[in-house]
Motif scaffolding. Structure first.
Motif, PDB file in Angstrom:
ATOM      1  N   GLU A 128       0.569  -1.349  -0.423  1.00  0.00           N
ATOM      2  CA  GLU A 128      -0.036  -0.038  -0.106  1.00  0.00           C
ATOM      3  C   GLU A 128       0.967   1.251   0.161  1.00  0.00           C
ATOM      4  O   GLU A 128       0.762   2.216  -0.129  1.00  0.00           O
ATOM      5  N   GLN A 129       2.368   1.010   0.399  1.00  0.00           N
ATOM      6  CA  GLN A 129       3.081   2.136   0.411  1.00  0.00           C
ATOM      7  C   GLN A 129       3.913   2.463  -0.956  1.00  0.00           C
ATOM      8  O   GLN A 129       4.782   3.758  -1.431  1.00  0.00           O
ATOM      9  N   SER A 130       3.781   1.436  -2.195  1.00  0.00           N
ATOM     10  CA  SER A 130       4.555   1.633  -2.688  1.00  0.00           C
ATOM     11  C   SER A 130       4.423   0.620  -4.440  1.00  0.00           C
ATOM     12  O   SER A 130       3.350  -0.161  -3.983  1.00  0.00           O
ATOM     13  N   ASP A 131       4.852   1.777  -5.142  1.00  0.00           N
ATOM     14  CA  ASP A 131       4.192   1.297  -6.571  1.00  0.00           C
ATOM     15  C   ASP A 131       5.126  -0.422  -7.401  1.00  0.00           C
ATOM     16  O   ASP A 131       4.733  -0.722  -8.738  1.00  0.00           O
ATOM     17  N   ASP A 132       6.428   0.037  -6.249  1.00  0.00           N
ATOM     18  CA  ASP A 132       7.288  -1.528  -7.622  1.00  0.00           C
ATOM     19  C   ASP A 132       6.496  -2.801  -6.514  1.00  0.00           C
ATOM     20  O   ASP A 132       6.503  -3.641  -7.148  1.00  0.00           O
ATOM     21  N   TRP A 133       6.199  -3.258  -5.410  1.00  0.00           N
ATOM     22  CA  TRP A 133       5.600  -4.257  -5.188  1.00  0.00           C
ATOM     23  C   TRP A 133       4.045  -4.514  -5.296  1.00  0.00           C
ATOM     24  O   TRP A 133       3.169  -3.575  -5.163  1.00  0.00           O
ATOM     25  N   ASP A 134       4.124  -5.817  -5.070  1.00  0.00           N
ATOM     26  CA  ASP A 134       2.369  -6.142  -4.697  1.00  0.00           C
ATOM     27  C   ASP A 134       2.212  -7.667  -3.949  1.00  0.00           C
ATOM     28  O   ASP A 134       3.303  -8.050  -3.912  1.00  0.00           O
ATOM     29  N   THR A 135       0.854  -7.295  -4.156  1.00  0.00           N
ATOM     30  CA  THR A 135       0.640  -9.134  -3.779  1.00  0.00           C
ATOM     31  C   THR A 135       0.391  -9.659  -4.640  1.00  0.00           C
ATOM     32  O   THR A 135       0.287  -9.382  -6.112  1.00  0.00           O
ATOM     33  N   GLY A 167      -4.479  -5.368   3.552  1.00  0.00           N
ATOM     34  CA  GLY A 167      -5.226  -6.888   3.644  1.00  0.00           C
ATOM     35  C   GLY A 167      -3.868  -7.605   4.342  1.00  0.00           C
ATOM     36  O   GLY A 167      -2.841  -7.320   4.435  1.00  0.00           O
ATOM     37  N   THR A 168      -4.059  -9.264   4.206  1.00  0.00           N
ATOM     38  CA  THR A 168      -2.812  -9.592   4.773  1.00  0.00           C
ATOM     39  C   THR A 168      -2.260 -10.152   4.163  1.00  0.00           C
ATOM     40  O   THR A 168      -1.894 -10.835   4.766  1.00  0.00           O
ATOM     41  N   GLU A 169      -2.727 -10.233   2.307  1.00  0.00           N
ATOM     42  CA  GLU A 169      -1.505 -10.582   2.443  1.00  0.00           C
ATOM     43  C   GLU A 169      -0.505  -9.695   1.894  1.00  0.00           C
ATOM     44  O   GLU A 169       0.932 -10.218   1.579  1.00  0.00           O
ATOM     45  N   ASP A 170      -0.371  -8.235   2.014  1.00  0.00           N
ATOM     46  CA  ASP A 170       0.308  -7.557   2.447  1.00  0.00           C
ATOM     47  C   ASP A 170       1.422  -7.330   3.356  1.00  0.00           C
ATOM     48  O   ASP A 170       0.801  -7.393   4.444  1.00  0.00           O
ATOM     49  N   ALA A 171       2.443  -7.186   3.360  1.00  0.00           N
ATOM     50  CA  ALA A 171       3.679  -7.531   4.049  1.00  0.00           C
ATOM     51  C   ALA A 171       3.851  -6.209   4.738  1.00  0.00           C
ATOM     52  O   ALA A 171       3.315  -5.123   4.558  1.00  0.00           O
ATOM     53  N   VAL A 172       3.707  -6.181   6.329  1.00  0.00           N
ATOM     54  CA  VAL A 172       3.974  -4.976   7.231  1.00  0.00           C
ATOM     55  C   VAL A 172       5.733  -4.933   7.360  1.00  0.00           C
ATOM     56  O   VAL A 172       6.905  -5.129   7.367  1.00  0.00           O
ATOM     57  N   VAL A 173       5.909  -3.228   7.485  1.00  0.00           N
ATOM     58  CA  VAL A 173       6.999  -2.527   7.183  1.00  0.00           C
ATOM     59  C   VAL A 173       7.587  -2.650   8.911  1.00  0.00           C
ATOM     60  O   VAL A 173       6.522  -2.271   9.539  1.00  0.00           O
ATOM     61  N   SER A 174       8.424  -2.908   9.048  1.00  0.00           N
ATOM     62  CA  SER A 174       8.819  -3.095  10.756  1.00  0.00           C
ATOM     63  C   SER A 174      10.061  -3.129  10.971  1.00  0.00           C
ATOM     64  O   SER A 174      11.024  -2.607  10.363  1.00  0.00           O
ATOM     65  N   ASP A 175      10.181  -1.930  12.488  1.00  0.00           N
ATOM     66  CA  ASP A 175      11.548  -1.844  12.986  1.00  0.00           C
ATOM     67  C   ASP A 175      11.994  -2.306  13.800  1.00  0.00           C
ATOM     68  O   ASP A 175      12.954  -1.692  14.546  1.00  0.00           O
ATOM     69  N   VAL A 222       7.375 -10.637   6.885  1.00  0.00           N
ATOM     70  CA  VAL A 222       7.002 -12.070   5.934  1.00  0.00           C
ATOM     71  C   VAL A 222       6.230 -12.514   6.864  1.00  0.00           C
ATOM     72  O   VAL A 222       7.108 -13.514   8.227  1.00  0.00           O
ATOM     73  N   THR A 223       4.946 -12.748   6.895  1.00  0.00           N
ATOM     74  CA  THR A 223       4.239 -14.107   8.091  1.00  0.00           C
ATOM     75  C   THR A 223       3.456 -14.737   7.017  1.00  0.00           C
ATOM     76  O   THR A 223       3.897 -14.865   5.682  1.00  0.00           O
ATOM     77  N   ASP A 224       2.829 -16.348   7.605  1.00  0.00           N
ATOM     78  CA  ASP A 224       2.578 -16.889   6.450  1.00  0.00           C
ATOM     79  C   ASP A 224       0.894 -16.678   6.067  1.00  0.00           C
ATOM     80  O   ASP A 224       1.408 -16.964   4.716  1.00  0.00           O
ATOM     81  N   ALA A 225       0.703 -15.656   5.968  1.00  0.00           N
ATOM     82  CA  ALA A 225      -0.226 -14.892   5.709  1.00  0.00           C
ATOM     83  C   ALA A 225      -0.325 -14.039   4.263  1.00  0.00           C
ATOM     84  O   ALA A 225      -0.714 -14.176   3.491  1.00  0.00           O
ATOM     85  N   ASN A 226       1.181 -13.470   4.018  1.00  0.00           N
ATOM     86  CA  ASN A 226       1.319 -12.765   3.459  1.00  0.00           C
ATOM     87  C   ASN A 226       1.864 -13.343   1.611  1.00  0.00           C
ATOM     88  O   ASN A 226       1.927 -14.561   2.007  1.00  0.00           O
ATOM     89  N   ASP A 227       1.960 -12.785   0.675  1.00  0.00           N
ATOM     90  CA  ASP A 227       1.997 -13.094  -0.521  1.00  0.00           C
ATOM     91  C   ASP A 227       2.583 -12.289  -0.802  1.00  0.00           C
ATOM     92  O   ASP A 227       1.987 -11.266  -2.120  1.00  0.00           O
ATOM     93  N   VAL A 228       3.059 -11.274  -0.690  1.00  0.00           N
ATOM     94  CA  VAL A 228       3.934 -10.251  -1.810  1.00  0.00           C
ATOM     95  C   VAL A 228       4.678 -10.761  -2.671  1.00  0.00           C
ATOM     96  O   VAL A 228       6.035 -11.991  -3.023  1.00  0.00           O
ATOM     97  N   ILE A 229       5.030 -10.106  -3.581  1.00  0.00           N
ATOM     98  CA  ILE A 229       5.749 -10.381  -4.857  1.00  0.00           C
ATOM     99  C   ILE A 229       6.811  -9.012  -5.834  1.00  0.00           C
ATOM    100  O   ILE A 229       6.241  -7.572  -6.083  1.00  0.00           O
ATOM    101  N   TYR A 230       7.261  -9.635  -5.800  1.00  0.00           N
ATOM    102  CA  TYR A 230       8.191  -8.156  -6.785  1.00  0.00           C
ATOM    103  C   TYR A 230       7.992  -8.532  -8.169  1.00  0.00           C
ATOM    104  O   TYR A 230       9.567  -9.518  -8.765  1.00  0.00           O
TER     105      TYR A 230
END
Length: 138
Positions: free
Chosen positions: A39-46, A53-61, A73-81
């Protein structure tokens, strides 16, 4: 079960023996922690093509290789480049990740998105792993 932090991603197109050009690099420092990567990037997708939603991985610090951000990245995520239609040339793809103790990980590359798998890498929670291609464990 997968739970990993993706620290950096670098995709380099190598031309000839010594010339190379970086076509994509992301250290996640420009993103807001606690919010979805896609949701913050035009380069990454689900996988299903939606942000949030659950497919989107969360940015963490919580952990980082350098700087302060990574992607959780957790079990529910399905992030792609999406690499696009690369039909020739040599490409070098590097990324750094951290696997929390007790968790494994998984990633794959595809010849044709959604229909033709090139290979998959499985990372076990004991530090071992394997490569699978063409239905065979290598």
């Amino acid at each position: 079960m997968k739970k990993l932090l993706l620290f950096t991603t670098l995709i380099t197109f190598v031309l000839g023996v010594s010339a190379q050009s970086t076509i994509f690099e992301d250290d996640f420092e420009s993103y807001t922690p606690g919010t979805g990567l896609v949701e913050q990037s035009d380069d990454w997708d689900t996988w299903s093509g939606g942000s949030g939603g659950t497919e989107d991985a969360v940015v963490s610090d919580d952990y980082a290789l350098s700087g302060s951000n990574s992607v959780l990245v957790t079990d529910a995520n399905d992030v792609i480049y999406p690499l696009g239609q690369k039909t020739s040339g040599v490409y070098n793809i590097k990324f750094a990740y951290y696997l929390e103790s007790g968790y494994g990980g998984y990633y794959n590359f595809q010849h044709t998105f959604g229909s033709e798998w090139a290979f998959a890498v499985y990372l076990n929670d004991d530090g071992t792993g394997y490569l699978a291609a063409g239905g065979d464990q290598i």
